[in-house]
Design a protein around this motif. Sequence first.
Motif, PDB file in Angstrom:
ATOM      1  N   ARG A  82       0.869  -1.534  -0.252  1.00  0.00           N
ATOM      2  CA  ARG A  82      -0.201  -0.014   0.231  1.00  0.00           C
ATOM      3  C   ARG A  82       0.932   1.409   0.152  1.00  0.00           C
ATOM      4  N   ALA A  83       1.329   1.757   0.685  1.00  0.00           N
ATOM      5  CA  ALA A  83       2.783   2.492   0.639  1.00  0.00           C
ATOM      6  C   ALA A  83       3.510   2.296  -0.670  1.00  0.00           C
ATOM      7  N   ALA A  84       3.766   1.679  -1.304  1.00  0.00           N
ATOM      8  CA  ALA A  84       4.484   2.174  -2.243  1.00  0.00           C
ATOM      9  C   ALA A  84       3.242   1.968  -3.524  1.00  0.00           C
ATOM     10  N   MET A  85       1.936   1.383  -3.324  1.00  0.00           N
ATOM     11  CA  MET A  85       1.042   2.179  -4.470  1.00  0.00           C
ATOM     12  C   MET A  85       0.752   4.242  -4.071  1.00  0.00           C
ATOM     13  N   LEU A  86       0.896   4.375  -2.872  1.00  0.00           N
ATOM     14  CA  LEU A  86       1.451   5.417  -2.743  1.00  0.00           C
ATOM     15  C   LEU A  86       2.097   6.498  -3.184  1.00  0.00           C
ATOM     16  N   ARG A  87       2.835   6.250  -3.411  1.00  0.00           N
ATOM     17  CA  ARG A  87       4.513   6.277  -3.945  1.00  0.00           C
ATOM     18  C   ARG A  87       3.795   6.020  -5.506  1.00  0.00           C
ATOM     19  N   LYS A  88       3.205   5.182  -6.175  1.00  0.00           N
ATOM     20  CA  LYS A  88       3.200   4.944  -7.679  1.00  0.00           C
ATOM     21  C   LYS A  88       4.098   3.807  -8.212  1.00  0.00           C
ATOM     22  N   GLU A  89       4.654   3.547  -7.380  1.00  0.00           N
ATOM     23  CA  GLU A  89       5.791   2.338  -7.192  1.00  0.00           C
ATOM     24  C   GLU A  89       5.003   1.002  -7.900  1.00  0.00           C
ATOM     25  N   TYR A  90       4.120   0.732  -9.053  1.00  0.00           N
ATOM     26  CA  TYR A  90       3.018  -0.025  -9.117  1.00  0.00           C
ATOM     27  C   TYR A  90       4.019  -1.709  -9.021  1.00  0.00           C
ATOM     28  N   ALA A  91       4.703  -1.035  -9.928  1.00  0.00           N
ATOM     29  CA  ALA A  91       5.259  -3.477  -9.932  1.00  0.00           C
ATOM     30  C   ALA A  91       5.837  -3.472  -8.429  1.00  0.00           C
ATOM     31  N   SER A  92       6.401  -2.738  -8.317  1.00  0.00           N
ATOM     32  CA  SER A  92       7.080  -3.565  -6.944  1.00  0.00           C
ATOM     33  C   SER A  92       5.959  -3.586  -5.117  1.00  0.00           C
ATOM     34  N   ALA A  93       4.681  -2.761  -6.000  1.00  0.00           N
ATOM     35  CA  ALA A  93       4.008  -3.082  -5.076  1.00  0.00           C
ATOM     36  C   ALA A  93       3.168  -4.387  -5.502  1.00  0.00           C
ATOM     37  N   ALA A  94       2.888  -5.064  -6.487  1.00  0.00           N
ATOM     38  CA  ALA A  94       2.766  -5.817  -6.982  1.00  0.00           C
ATOM     39  C   ALA A  94       3.567  -6.952  -6.264  1.00  0.00           C
ATOM     40  N   ASP A  95       4.841  -6.969  -6.426  1.00  0.00           N
ATOM     41  CA  ASP A  95       5.085  -8.323  -5.535  1.00  0.00           C
ATOM     42  C   ASP A  95       5.167  -7.860  -3.935  1.00  0.00           C
ATOM     43  N   HIS A  96       4.947  -7.072  -3.642  1.00  0.00           N
ATOM     44  CA  HIS A  96       4.630  -6.963  -2.164  1.00  0.00           C
ATOM     45  C   HIS A  96       3.265  -7.546  -1.929  1.00  0.00           C
ATOM     46  N   PHE A  97       2.123  -7.567  -2.827  1.00  0.00           N
ATOM     47  CA  PHE A  97       1.196  -8.594  -2.719  1.00  0.00           C
ATOM     48  C   PHE A  97       0.993  -9.380  -3.142  1.00  0.00           C
ATOM     49  N   ARG A  98       2.105  -9.930  -4.086  1.00  0.00           N
ATOM     50  CA  ARG A  98       2.382 -11.290  -4.240  1.00  0.00           C
ATOM     51  C   ARG A  98       2.740 -12.033  -2.967  1.00  0.00           C
ATOM     52  N   ASN A  99       3.862 -11.239  -2.468  1.00  0.00           N
ATOM     53  CA  ASN A  99       4.403 -12.010  -1.146  1.00  0.00           C
ATOM     54  C   ASN A  99       3.272 -12.356  -0.033  1.00  0.00           C
ATOM     55  N   ALA A 100       2.203 -11.464  -0.233  1.00  0.00           N
ATOM     56  CA  ALA A 100       1.211 -11.835   1.210  1.00  0.00           C
ATOM     57  C   ALA A 100       0.180 -12.425   0.915  1.00  0.00           C
ATOM     58  N   ARG A 101       0.248 -12.099  -1.016  1.00  0.00           N
ATOM     59  CA  ARG A 101      -0.882 -13.412  -0.841  1.00  0.00           C
ATOM     60  C   ARG A 101      -0.348 -15.259  -1.162  1.00  0.00           C
ATOM     61  N   GLN A 102       1.473 -15.349  -1.120  1.00  0.00           N
ATOM     62  CA  GLN A 102       1.666 -15.999  -0.607  1.00  0.00           C
ATOM     63  C   GLN A 102       2.241 -16.569   1.242  1.00  0.00           C
ATOM     64  N   SER A 103       1.746 -15.548   1.559  1.00  0.00           N
ATOM     65  CA  SER A 103       1.990 -15.731   2.609  1.00  0.00           C
ATOM     66  C   SER A 103       0.931 -16.479   3.213  1.00  0.00           C
TER      67      SER A 103
ATOM     68  N   TRP B 139      -1.466  -4.222 -10.736  1.00  0.00           N
ATOM     69  CA  TRP B 139      -0.937  -4.457 -12.237  1.00  0.00           C
ATOM     70  C   TRP B 139      -1.484  -3.134 -13.358  1.00  0.00           C
ATOM     71  N   PHE B 140      -3.171  -3.374 -12.877  1.00  0.00           N
ATOM     72  CA  PHE B 140      -4.325  -2.496 -13.448  1.00  0.00           C
ATOM     73  C   PHE B 140      -3.344  -0.668 -13.739  1.00  0.00           C
ATOM     74  N   PHE B 141      -2.987  -0.489 -12.437  1.00  0.00           N
ATOM     75  CA  PHE B 141      -2.651   1.202 -12.484  1.00  0.00           C
ATOM     76  C   PHE B 141      -0.773   0.659 -13.678  1.00  0.00           C
ATOM     77  N   ALA B 142      -0.262   0.219 -13.511  1.00  0.00           N
ATOM     78  CA  ALA B 142       1.237  -0.362 -14.224  1.00  0.00           C
ATOM     79  C   ALA B 142       0.822  -0.697 -15.951  1.00  0.00           C
ATOM     80  N   GLU B 143      -1.227  -0.673 -16.193  1.00  0.00           N
ATOM     81  CA  GLU B 143      -1.321  -0.346 -16.996  1.00  0.00           C
ATOM     82  C   GLU B 143      -0.087  -2.142 -18.200  1.00  0.00           C
ATOM     83  N   ASP B 144      -0.677  -3.457 -16.541  1.00  0.00           N
ATOM     84  CA  ASP B 144      -0.319  -4.452 -17.575  1.00  0.00           C
ATOM     85  C   ASP B 144      -1.655  -5.893 -17.459  1.00  0.00           C
ATOM     86  N   TYR B 145      -2.448  -5.679 -18.471  1.00  0.00           N
ATOM     87  CA  TYR B 145      -3.557  -5.472 -18.553  1.00  0.00           C
ATOM     88  C   TYR B 145      -3.970  -7.324 -18.152  1.00  0.00           C
ATOM     89  N   ASP B 146      -1.987  -7.768 -18.996  1.00  0.00           N
ATOM     90  CA  ASP B 146      -2.702  -9.176 -19.023  1.00  0.00           C
ATOM     91  C   ASP B 146      -2.231 -10.601 -17.761  1.00  0.00           C
TER      92      ASP B 146
END
Length: 134
Positions: free
Chosen positions: A30-51, A66-73
Amino acid sequence: MIILLTFGSALWAQPGNAKGRAATFADEGRAAMLRKEYASAADHFRNARQSDPRNMTYLVEEAKAWFFAEDYDEVIDILQGPMRRKKGKWEAKLTAYRLYGGAFDMQEKYNAARKIFRKGLREYPRSGELYLDL
């Protein structure tokens, strides 16, 4: 000091503390999303999901990053399987329908987007957001 660090690491690695690790990863995301670091945020959320793999909120937040990073695939890949399940918090699933359909919409696959939005409306007929997306 070393014993304290070792003991702290051992507590952190216990399976019962997976939800705590997931919450920490999600906060970092969430902190990375606020900084608009979307790829980094997605990695953090992936780690949360794995935990904490049963928590649909982390999955939706990763898709949102990923949507905000415009990686729709990537959005479509992440949400494709879970959207078939009936379980999940309704707020998270409603957002997932919007992201999933929105990803198809952004790729100009309008028929697929409409199909997703209509499926969401069948499940959540009182959702104003999905009517607006349709």
